[in-house]
Design an enzyme around this catalytic site. Structure first.
Site, PDB file in Angstrom:
ATOM      1  N   GLN A 126       1.099  -1.388   0.031  1.00 55.88           N
ATOM      2  CA  GLN A 126       0.082   0.164   0.122  1.00 55.88           C
ATOM      3  C   GLN A 126       0.842   1.008  -0.100  1.00 55.88           C
ATOM      4  OE1 GLN A 126      -1.675   2.269   3.307  1.00 55.88           O
ATOM      5  NE2 GLN A 126      -1.367   3.499   1.236  1.00 55.88           N
ATOM      6  N   ASP A 237      -0.923   9.803  -4.200  1.00 55.41           N
ATOM      7  CA  ASP A 237       0.006  10.291  -3.181  1.00 55.41           C
ATOM      8  C   ASP A 237       1.169  11.023  -3.760  1.00 55.41           C
ATOM      9  OD1 ASP A 237       2.112   9.667  -1.610  1.00 55.41           O
ATOM     10  OD2 ASP A 237       2.282   7.573  -1.356  1.00 55.41           O
ATOM     11  N   GLY A 263      -4.961   9.393  -0.871  1.00 54.80           N
ATOM     12  CA  GLY A 263      -3.582   9.897  -0.848  1.00 54.80           C
ATOM     13  C   GLY A 263      -2.334   8.740  -0.199  1.00 54.80           C
ATOM     14  N   HIS A 264      -1.697   9.361   0.427  1.00 54.29           N
ATOM     15  CA  HIS A 264      -0.488   8.560   0.733  1.00 54.29           C
ATOM     16  C   HIS A 264      -1.035   7.349   2.007  1.00 54.29           C
ATOM     17  CE1 HIS A 264       3.886   7.749   1.735  1.00 54.29           C
ATOM     18  NE2 HIS A 264       3.470   8.089   3.052  1.00 54.29           N
ATOM     19  N   PHE A 265      -1.726   7.989   3.009  1.00 59.90           N
ATOM     20  CA  PHE A 265      -2.227   7.154   4.080  1.00 59.90           C
ATOM     21  C   PHE A 265      -3.640   6.602   3.550  1.00 59.90           C
ATOM     22  CE2 PHE A 265       1.176   9.333   6.400  1.00 59.90           C
ATOM     23  CZ  PHE A 265       1.663   8.256   7.184  1.00 59.90           C
TER      24      PHE A 265
END
Length: 288
Positions: A126, A237, A263-265
């Site tokens: 992920q 991201d 996004g990233h998280f």
């Protein structure tokens, strides 16, 4: 809802904290967190997965509830973080397992996979990068720091340790910012603000330069062992772009790639979607 246990284990004189849930007679999944987070990033995912798997989520030294020895007392490199996780695995007597890697979890997890391919049942990435294609312009500020660390080149790296930057990592590219719990960045920032932690983060960020040169080794592992791989990637991201997810298909043509509009998280906004992908992916495969 599965019961979660919160435990500590001494590894080479360092107290390592980990979350554990599920029964050990089923498949094990080790969750490896990113920067600047900890196993706290899996707080919502872990109880869902524990209904199907044995799940272990450790905090690296310097993160979360694990001890934070100073840079004089502990060598903060990705090689060393991998060694610590390897020893956690050994202490818990886990012969086989799958890994979930996000951000910093990728260089930790892929090092472990290369060293012990016989242990790895499957990989879930992920926003856990392994290809040059995944490195965005975010990393441009790191290159001067990597080539010549000094007070001036440290400035953009130190900026990454601020609350503003931590919030940015959690909210950039998401669909609805008011759906992202402030608990996430508040807990992370608490960790970053501990005395001496800035030096820990600078040491690891400096060592990150040693990760891209290992990509060919990781690719060879992928090609030779063909581990089942699921990439569930926040496509917005700004740190590891979606091309990094698609790149897995170069060496793992049977890999599954899903790009999510976040996004990233990605767990913060699409945790339920990711959980269902993981459950389906792992339960349709024969464990070792």
């Amino acid at each position: 809802m599965a019961t979660i246990s919160y435990r500590n284990i001494p590894i080479d004189g360092v107290n390592v904290f980990y979350r554990e849930a599920g029964t050990q007679h089923v498949q094990t999944l080790i969750l490896l967190h990113g920067f600047p987070s900890s196993s706290h990033m899996f707080r919502n995912l872990l109880p869902t997965l524990a209904e199907h798997f044995h799940v272990v989520a450790p905090d690296y030294p310097g993160y979360g509830y694990s001890e934070c020895p100073s840079v004089e007392q502990f060598t903060y490199t990705f090689d060393h973080l991998e060694e610590m996780i390897e020893k956690v695995v050994s202490a818990l007597k886990l012969p086989f397992f799958s890994i979930y890697v996000q951000d910093y979890g990728a260089p930790v997890g892929f090092r472990l996979a290369v060293k012990h391919p016989e242990m790895i049942e499957a990989i879930i990435s992920q926003n856990g990068n392994a290809y040059q294609e995944g490195l965005t312009s975010f990393w441009d500020a790191a290159r001067p720091f990597w080539s010549n660390r000094n007070a001036e080149t440290e400035k953009p790296i130190r900026n990454l340790l601020t609350q503003e930057s931590t919030i940015w990592q959690y909210t950039h590219g998401v669909r609805q910012k008011d759906h992202i719990s402030p608990d996430a960045w508040t807990f992370d920032q608490w960790g970053l603000n501990r005395p001496g932690n800035a030096e820990i983060q600078l040491a690891l960020f400096e060592d990150y330069r040693n990760n891209p040169p290992l990509y060919p080794q990781w690719h060879e592992y992928f090609r030779h062992y063909q581990p089942p791989l699921l990439a569930v990637w926040g496509k917005n991201d700004p740190i590891f772009g979606p091309d990094g997810a698609e790149a897995f298909k170069q060496d793992l043509p049977q890999s599954e790639v899903y790009l999510l509009d976040t996004g990233h998280f990605a767990l913060e906004e699409d945790g339920d979607v990711i959980a269902q992908h993981i459950i389906r992916f792992l339960t349709t495969r024969e464990p070792k």
